[in-house]
Design a protein around this motif. Structure first.
Motif, PDB file in Angstrom:
ATOM      1  N   VAL A 108      30.225  23.001 -35.320  1.00 34.90           N
ATOM      2  CA  VAL A 108      28.872  22.867 -35.876  1.00 34.90           C
ATOM      3  C   VAL A 108      27.967  23.950 -35.309  1.00 34.90           C
ATOM      4  O   VAL A 108      28.296  24.596 -34.319  1.00 34.90           O
ATOM      5  N   GLU A 109      26.822  24.140 -35.945  1.00 32.88           N
ATOM      6  CA  GLU A 109      25.903  25.196 -35.514  1.00 32.88           C
ATOM      7  C   GLU A 109      24.974  24.775 -34.389  1.00 32.88           C
ATOM      8  O   GLU A 109      24.524  25.597 -33.597  1.00 32.88           O
ATOM      9  N   SER A 110      24.650  23.486 -34.329  1.00 31.62           N
ATOM     10  CA  SER A 110      23.623  23.068 -33.373  1.00 31.62           C
ATOM     11  C   SER A 110      23.837  21.627 -32.927  1.00 31.62           C
ATOM     12  O   SER A 110      24.524  20.856 -33.604  1.00 31.62           O
ATOM     13  N   PRO A 111      23.252  21.268 -31.771  1.00 26.74           N
ATOM     14  CA  PRO A 111      23.349  19.884 -31.302  1.00 26.74           C
ATOM     15  C   PRO A 111      22.867  18.887 -32.347  1.00 26.74           C
ATOM     16  O   PRO A 111      23.422  17.795 -32.464  1.00 26.74           O
ATOM     17  N   SER A 112      21.836  19.259 -33.145  1.00 25.72           N
ATOM     18  CA  SER A 112      21.345  18.280 -34.119  1.00 25.72           C
ATOM     19  C   SER A 112      22.366  18.038 -35.226  1.00 25.72           C
ATOM     20  O   SER A 112      22.473  16.931 -35.734  1.00 25.72           O
ATOM     21  N   ASP A 113      23.150  19.083 -35.573  1.00 26.76           N
ATOM     22  CA  ASP A 113      24.206  18.889 -36.572  1.00 26.76           C
ATOM     23  C   ASP A 113      25.258  17.920 -36.028  1.00 26.76           C
ATOM     24  O   ASP A 113      25.749  17.047 -36.734  1.00 26.76           O
ATOM     25  N   LEU A 114      25.590  18.095 -34.726  1.00 31.09           N
ATOM     26  CA  LEU A 114      26.555  17.188 -34.102  1.00 31.09           C
ATOM     27  C   LEU A 114      26.027  15.750 -34.158  1.00 31.09           C
ATOM     28  O   LEU A 114      26.743  14.829 -34.570  1.00 31.09           O
ATOM     29  N   LEU A 115      24.768  15.562 -33.779  1.00 34.88           N
ATOM     30  CA  LEU A 115      24.188  14.214 -33.797  1.00 34.88           C
ATOM     31  C   LEU A 115      24.203  13.641 -35.214  1.00 34.88           C
ATOM     32  O   LEU A 115      24.446  12.456 -35.412  1.00 34.88           O
ATOM     33  N   ALA A 116      23.935  14.511 -36.217  1.00 31.94           N
ATOM     34  CA  ALA A 116      23.923  14.035 -37.606  1.00 31.94           C
ATOM     35  C   ALA A 116      25.311  13.542 -38.008  1.00 31.94           C
ATOM     36  O   ALA A 116      25.449  12.494 -38.649  1.00 31.94           O
ATOM     37  N   ILE A 117      26.353  14.293 -37.606  1.00 25.70           N
ATOM     38  CA  ILE A 117      27.713  13.869 -37.968  1.00 25.70           C
ATOM     39  C   ILE A 117      28.085  12.597 -37.202  1.00 25.70           C
ATOM     40  O   ILE A 117      28.640  11.655 -37.760  1.00 25.70           O
ATOM     41  N   GLU A 118      27.728  12.550 -35.900  1.00 22.80           N
ATOM     42  CA  GLU A 118      28.022  11.355 -35.107  1.00 22.80           C
ATOM     43  C   GLU A 118      27.364  10.114 -35.697  1.00 22.80           C
ATOM     44  O   GLU A 118      27.927   9.027 -35.671  1.00 22.80           O
ATOM     45  N   SER A 119      26.143  10.295 -36.247  1.00 17.46           N
ATOM     46  CA  SER A 119      25.403   9.127 -36.742  1.00 17.46           C
ATOM     47  C   SER A 119      26.109   8.489 -37.942  1.00 17.46           C
ATOM     48  O   SER A 119      25.853   7.338 -38.273  1.00 17.46           O
ATOM     49  N   THR A 120      27.007   9.225 -38.605  1.00 17.24           N
ATOM     50  CA  THR A 120      27.749   8.626 -39.718  1.00 17.24           C
ATOM     51  C   THR A 120      28.842   7.698 -39.204  1.00 17.24           C
ATOM     52  O   THR A 120      29.272   6.784 -39.903  1.00 17.24           O
ATOM     53  N   GLY A 121      29.292   7.932 -37.986  1.00 14.18           N
ATOM     54  CA  GLY A 121      30.328   7.085 -37.399  1.00 14.18           C
ATOM     55  C   GLY A 121      31.696   7.308 -38.010  1.00 14.18           C
ATOM     56  O   GLY A 121      32.651   6.620 -37.674  1.00 14.18           O
ATOM     57  N   GLY A 122      31.818   8.261 -38.932  1.00  9.53           N
ATOM     58  CA  GLY A 122      33.064   8.427 -39.659  1.00  9.53           C
ATOM     59  C   GLY A 122      34.016   9.464 -39.081  1.00  9.53           C
ATOM     60  O   GLY A 122      35.162   9.562 -39.517  1.00  9.53           O
ATOM     61  N   TYR A 123      33.568  10.226 -38.095  1.00  6.32           N
ATOM     62  CA  TYR A 123      34.408  11.303 -37.575  1.00  6.32           C
ATOM     63  C   TYR A 123      34.877  10.950 -36.172  1.00  6.32           C
ATOM     64  O   TYR A 123      34.079  10.578 -35.317  1.00  6.32           O
ATOM     65  N   LYS A 124      36.177  11.052 -35.915  1.00  6.01           N
ATOM     66  CA  LYS A 124      36.713  10.611 -34.632  1.00  6.01           C
ATOM     67  C   LYS A 124      37.358  11.730 -33.826  1.00  6.01           C
ATOM     68  O   LYS A 124      38.091  11.472 -32.870  1.00  6.01           O
ATOM     69  N   GLY A 125      37.143  12.978 -34.218  1.00  4.53           N
ATOM     70  CA  GLY A 125      37.714  14.079 -33.464  1.00  4.53           C
ATOM     71  C   GLY A 125      36.719  14.632 -32.452  1.00  4.53           C
ATOM     72  O   GLY A 125      35.739  13.984 -32.104  1.00  4.53           O
ATOM     73  N   LYS A 126      36.996  15.860 -31.974  1.00  9.74           N
ATOM     74  CA  LYS A 126      36.088  16.502 -31.019  1.00  9.74           C
ATOM     75  C   LYS A 126      35.156  17.474 -31.768  1.00  9.74           C
ATOM     76  O   LYS A 126      35.280  17.659 -32.978  1.00  9.74           O
TER      77      LYS A 126
END
Lengths: 198, 198
Positions: B84-102
């Motif tokens: 991802v490009e930025s910490p906020s993109d990471l947080l956005a993906i985490e908030s979906t709860g659908g991704y379980k990788g690194k």
């Protein structure tokens, strides 16, 4: 996610007016990631301001001293007092550079439902000042709302033998009629001013 | 007007993204006048965060420890990495709860004009991680811009024998076609997916 401190910072930033969770997150990440110096400055000036800024003893404006700059300024007309609702209203009027009298900041407007009565707005202190300094004119620069009107009427009813005026309401300068709301237009028709021949 | 400390606080607040002089003034007066506790909290959590938050050694996310929570979590699929490009993109993906990788956070995208090359984005470290941890899939969750595309192509060109995918672009879920910009619609037609009978 990521860290409790970041979470806490984001939560704390949401108390700012107009800032929701998304903007707070954007601000927090921007400060920590892109502008650490800016973040340091904000933290330190916030602490400084909290420690040192108080209410002016005369007009209740925010200031670092006992009296604010306007009240200390002896070149200003101390017999004219402009009553405003908030420090930002005072700053807005000051920014025009056109007013040379003193101010009084109510820090709100009469609103019994919010427990804001005359005492909370410092109206007794205002009336005392009006008597003591033999004020000649009071300009009410209050908002054009029910509470603003009530506050204006309350103050008007408690002073005697002094000119009390209100700022004018109407169409903004440069505003086009079609984009102005109907209440403002109605008000501007009621408060119409006759054009003289001179 | 009024006080240097207030002026300084207002000026400092304008570094926040999306905050101009008017909003900064509104924020400063709100904090000092209406919410001193909130102001204290912001000042202290900003200082705490500045002192303690650093980059994760593995993925460059912001964290208080050497490694962030995601990298420390052993239940997550360590053979899939989402760039991802930025910490906020990471947080956005985490908030979906659908991704379980690194994850791997670039902190920007390739942009030679801004002096952002592969080294600044930590791409050498990413390529090393990919080799060392025998990663099986890289998901590029980069923005759909010229720089985002360039970054994606650069990474794709530097890895071998690994599945590299990009997140899909198209019409937002629940979005109505008439409100979607024409670039997105054009893209969604190009990336159309065949409907199977099963």
């Amino acid at each position: 996610m990521s860290s409790d401190l970041l979470e806490k910072l984001i939560k704390d930033l949401t108390v700012l007016p107009g800032v929701g969770k998304k903007s707070a997150q954007r601000m927090a990440l921007y400060l920590l990631d892109k502008n650490k110096n800016g973040a340091k400055e904000i933290a330190s000036s916030l602490s400084d301001a909290l420690e040192n800024i108080q209410r002016c003893k005369s007009c209740r404006m925010l200031t670092t001293n006992d009296q604010c700059i306007v009240c200390e300024d002896e070149t200003r007309d101390s017999q004219c007092i402009c009553v405003v609702e908030s420090p930002s209203d005072l700053l807005a009027i000051e920014s025009t550079g056109g007013y040379k009298g003193k101010y009084y900041v109510l820090m709100g407007r009469l609103s019994p439902l919010d427990n804001l009565g005359p005492d909370e707005l410092g109206i007794p202190q205002l009336l005392e000042t009006i008597k003591r300094d033999s004020i000649k004119e009071i300009i009410l620069a209050l908002s054009s709302t029910v509470e603003g009107d009530a506050t204006a009427i309350f103050i008007k009813d408690h002073v005697e033998n002094i000119k009390v005026s209100r700022i004018s309401y109407g169409i903004p300068i440069g505003g086009e009629l079609e984009y102005v709301d109907s209440n403002t237009i109605a008000r501007s028709i009621i408060s119409r001013v006759e054009i003289n021949d001179d």
